[in-house]
Design a protein around this motif. Structure first.
Motif, mmCIF file in Angstrom:
data_model
loop_
_atom_site.group_PDB
_atom_site.id
_atom_site.type_symbol
_atom_site.label_atom_id
_atom_site.label_comp_id
_atom_site.label_asym_id
_atom_site.label_seq_id
_atom_site.Cartn_x
_atom_site.Cartn_y
_atom_site.Cartn_z
ATOM 1 N N VAL A 1 -4.744 8.525 -0.163
ATOM 2 C CA VAL A 1 -3.753 9.199 -1.003
ATOM 3 C C VAL A 1 -4.097 9.039 -2.483
ATOM 4 N N VAL A 2 -4.436 7.835 -2.895
ATOM 5 C CA VAL A 2 -4.764 7.612 -4.305
ATOM 6 C C VAL A 2 -6.038 8.362 -4.681
ATOM 7 N N ASP A 3 -7.039 8.341 -3.817
ATOM 8 C CA ASP A 3 -8.281 9.058 -4.110
ATOM 9 C C ASP A 3 -8.022 10.564 -4.230
ATOM 10 N N THR A 4 -7.210 11.112 -3.325
ATOM 11 C CA THR A 4 -6.885 12.532 -3.387
ATOM 12 C C THR A 4 -6.090 12.851 -4.650
ATOM 13 N N ALA A 5 -5.189 11.962 -5.019
ATOM 14 C CA ALA A 5 -4.412 12.164 -6.243
ATOM 15 C C ALA A 5 -5.320 12.211 -7.464
ATOM 16 N N VAL A 6 -6.294 11.333 -7.513
ATOM 17 C CA VAL A 6 -7.255 11.345 -8.619
ATOM 18 C C VAL A 6 -7.992 12.678 -8.652
ATOM 19 N N GLN A 7 -8.434 13.163 -7.488
ATOM 20 C CA GLN A 7 -9.173 14.416 -7.429
ATOM 21 C C GLN A 7 -8.326 15.577 -7.931
ATOM 22 N N LEU A 8 -7.063 15.618 -7.553
ATOM 23 C CA LEU A 8 -6.196 16.730 -7.959
ATOM 24 C C LEU A 8 -5.788 16.649 -9.425
ATOM 25 N N GLN B 1 -3.292 27.321 -2.038
ATOM 26 C CA GLN B 1 -3.019 26.788 -0.701
ATOM 27 C C GLN B 1 -3.782 25.507 -0.419
ATOM 28 N N THR B 2 -5.022 25.432 -0.872
ATOM 29 C CA THR B 2 -5.797 24.221 -0.608
ATOM 30 C C THR B 2 -5.158 22.997 -1.260
ATOM 31 N N VAL B 3 -4.576 23.164 -2.449
ATOM 32 C CA VAL B 3 -3.886 22.069 -3.124
ATOM 33 C C VAL B 3 -2.601 21.715 -2.394
ATOM 34 N N ALA B 4 -1.809 22.730 -2.049
ATOM 35 C CA ALA B 4 -0.547 22.482 -1.359
ATOM 36 C C ALA B 4 -0.772 21.765 -0.038
ATOM 37 N N HIS B 5 -1.818 22.139 0.680
ATOM 38 C CA HIS B 5 -2.097 21.492 1.955
ATOM 39 C C HIS B 5 -2.551 20.039 1.762
ATOM 40 N N GLN B 6 -3.302 19.787 0.713
ATOM 41 C CA GLN B 6 -3.697 18.409 0.431
ATOM 42 C C GLN B 6 -2.473 17.542 0.122
ATOM 43 N N VAL B 7 -1.556 18.070 -0.673
ATOM 44 C CA VAL B 7 -0.336 17.334 -1.002
ATOM 45 C C VAL B 7 0.492 17.087 0.266
ATOM 46 N N ALA C 1 0.822 -1.205 0.000
ATOM 47 C CA ALA C 1 0.000 0.000 0.000
ATOM 48 C C ALA C 1 0.860 1.260 0.000
ATOM 49 N N VAL C 2 1.926 1.257 0.777
ATOM 50 C CA VAL C 2 2.816 2.418 0.831
ATOM 51 C C VAL C 2 3.451 2.666 -0.535
ATOM 52 N N GLY C 3 3.844 1.610 -1.229
ATOM 53 C CA GLY C 3 4.413 1.768 -2.563
ATOM 54 C C GLY C 3 3.441 2.432 -3.517
ATOM 55 N N MET C 4 2.162 2.025 -3.459
ATOM 56 C CA MET C 4 1.154 2.658 -4.318
ATOM 57 C C MET C 4 0.918 4.106 -3.912
ATOM 58 N N ALA C 5 0.879 4.356 -2.602
ATOM 59 C CA ALA C 5 0.678 5.726 -2.135
ATOM 60 C C ALA C 5 1.819 6.633 -2.585
ATOM 61 N N GLN C 6 3.045 6.131 -2.506
ATOM 62 C CA GLN C 6 4.191 6.950 -2.913
ATOM 63 C C GLN C 6 4.147 7.241 -4.408
ATOM 64 N N ALA C 7 3.756 6.256 -5.196
ATOM 65 C CA ALA C 7 3.634 6.480 -6.642
ATOM 66 C C ALA C 7 2.583 7.543 -6.937
ATOM 67 N N ALA C 8 1.461 7.486 -6.217
ATOM 68 C CA ALA C 8 0.400 8.475 -6.414
ATOM 69 C C ALA C 8 0.859 9.857 -5.960
ATOM 70 N N LEU C 9 1.577 9.906 -4.847
ATOM 71 C CA LEU C 9 2.088 11.185 -4.340
ATOM 72 C C LEU C 9 3.075 11.814 -5.322
ATOM 73 N N ASP C 10 4.013 11.021 -5.822
ATOM 74 C CA ASP C 10 5.003 11.554 -6.764
ATOM 75 C C ASP C 10 4.342 12.053 -8.043
ATOM 76 N N ALA C 11 3.353 11.309 -8.531
ATOM 77 C CA ALA C 11 2.629 11.746 -9.726
ATOM 78 C C ALA C 11 1.908 13.070 -9.464
ATOM 79 N N THR C 12 1.374 13.210 -8.244
ATOM 80 C CA THR C 12 0.649 14.434 -7.893
ATOM 81 C C THR C 12 1.600 15.621 -7.753
ATOM 82 N N LEU C 13 2.764 15.396 -7.171
ATOM 83 C CA LEU C 13 3.758 16.474 -7.076
ATOM 84 C C LEU C 13 4.117 16.993 -8.471
#
Length: 381
Positions: free
Chosen positions: A326-333, A274-280, A245-257
């Motif tokens: 994390v993945v759901d938030t990445a999709v939203q952003l 700011q709302t986007v930066a805080h979500q990230v 799960a952490v591996g998938m979350a990190q992939a989603a986070l990096d894609a979002t960055l």
């Protein structure tokens, strides 16, 4: 090693695994058929020596493998994990003959393993298993023999596995204390199965047992000791589900960055909102917290700590729930582009849901944690 940091050689190994996943494992993964065992991918895992490490490494190394592979190729991660889950009981509890016959083939990637615990009426409640192991009349040689009758469901790698670790009830009415683990080759008469079409693209199916014969030579561990085999396996693999799960979350986070830093929006970049930066920031915070708990639990397992069941449950619970967020938030952003078939996040969105259910649903993990907490309170002087 510290529970909260990795050694430089471990960091380097993770980087190497990500490269191998992208360059060597993704090509056969992309050629596989969703919902089917990808034998070419499993064979490549064997050639790279990763399957052998399932039996020569501890929980921390297992987590490092699963997190790194999940980051770059979830199909490779899942193939590795399912081999380990199905074969670990043989490694830990098998007879010399069982180990000599099956483990080299699993390590080479030429034999597919399955872990057959769940049933239509007994998923997370392993003590409620109904698959019967009916004892046969004693033979002249005195060897114990049974016939397995019933159904298993939601079984990874079924019905294509070459052998299954099967948990069956040998003593009626005894709850968890009346279950025995058997090693059942796929060619036993009376054993059939069917594939299930699931949301996540994993090979999952049913197994039907119509008086399938097993003997004392097929027992893993001790008769009526199968619950210990199952829980020992899950205590090892639950933290590593968290690593997946952490591996998938990190992939989603990096894609979002990358996306939010480059996407033009409202006269600037998306990251400037700011709302986007805080979500990230929240995504990063939760991912790192989950990672620390996963490796703390894996370290506790390797050190033989007494609180492994609680730590394993906490790690799986936190990491899988975190990855979903994390993945759901990445999709939203990312917006609509993330919903398009073939996008990384579309893929992760389908992959991330199942780990909150398998190997003990999140609700079961909370129950385990509470039970362990109250037990430790009662044991305190």
């Amino acid at each position: 090693m510290s529970a909260f940091s990795l050694e430089p050689q471990q960091v380097a190994w993770c980087a190497e695994l990500r490269t191998l996943a992208a360059e060597r494992l993704r090509p056969p993964a992309e050629k596989g058929e969703p919902g089917r065992v990808n034998r070419a991918l499993v064979a490549e895992l064997g050639r790279l020596g990763l399957l052998e490490r399932l039996f020569t490494s501890g929980a921390v190394d297992l987590c490092l493998m699963r997190e790194s592979l999940a980051y770059a190729c979830t199909e490779a991660e899942t193939a590795l994990a399912l081999q380990g889950l199905g074969a670990h009981p043989v490694h830990a509890h098998g007879t010399p003959a069982q180990r000599a016959h099956w483990l080299p083939r699993v390590s080479e990637g030429t034999a597919i393993a399955a872990f057959a615990l769940s049933e239509p009426g007994a998923g997370s409640d392993a003590g409620a298993l109904a698959l019967r192991a009916d004892a046969e009349t004693a033979r002249p040689d005195g060897a114990a023999r049974w016939r397995l009758t019933g159904e298993k469901c939601w079984i990874s790698n079924a019905p294509e596995a070459d052998f299954c670790t099967v948990f069956a009830r040998t003593t009626p009415g005894a709850g968890a204390r009346g279950v025995t683990a058997f090693l059942v080759p796929a060619d036993r008469p009376g054993l059939t199965g069917a594939a299930l079409d699931m949301l996540s693209p994993h090979p999952i199916g049913t197994l039907d047992f119509d008086a399938v014969p097993v003997t004392a030579d097929d027992v893993l561990g001790e008769v009526d000791g199968g619950f210990r085999v199952a829980m020992g396996t899950l205590n090892l693999f639950r933290p590593s589900v968290g690593a997946f799960a952490v591996g998938m979350a990190q992939a989603a986070l990096d894609a979002t960055l990358a996306h939010t830093a480059g996407r033009d929006a409202f006269g600037g970049k998306l990251k400037d909102l700011q709302t986007v930066a805080h979500q990230v920031a929240e995504m990063a915070l939760r991912t790192e917290a989950a990672r620390l708990m996963v490796y703390a639990a894996a370290t506790a397992y390797d050190e033989g700590a007494p609180d492994v069941p609680k730590r394993a449950a906490m790690a799986k619970l936190l990491a899988t729930e975190t990855a979903q967020y994390v993945v759901d938030t990445a999709v939203q952003l990312h917006g609509a582009r993330a919903l398009r078939r073939g996008h990384l996040l579309e893929h992760l969105y389908r992959e991330v849901r199942a780990p909150r259910i398998y190997e003990g649903a999140s609700e079961v993990q909370r129950g385990i944690i509470a039970k362990e907490l109250y037990a430790s309170m009662e044991e305190a002087p």
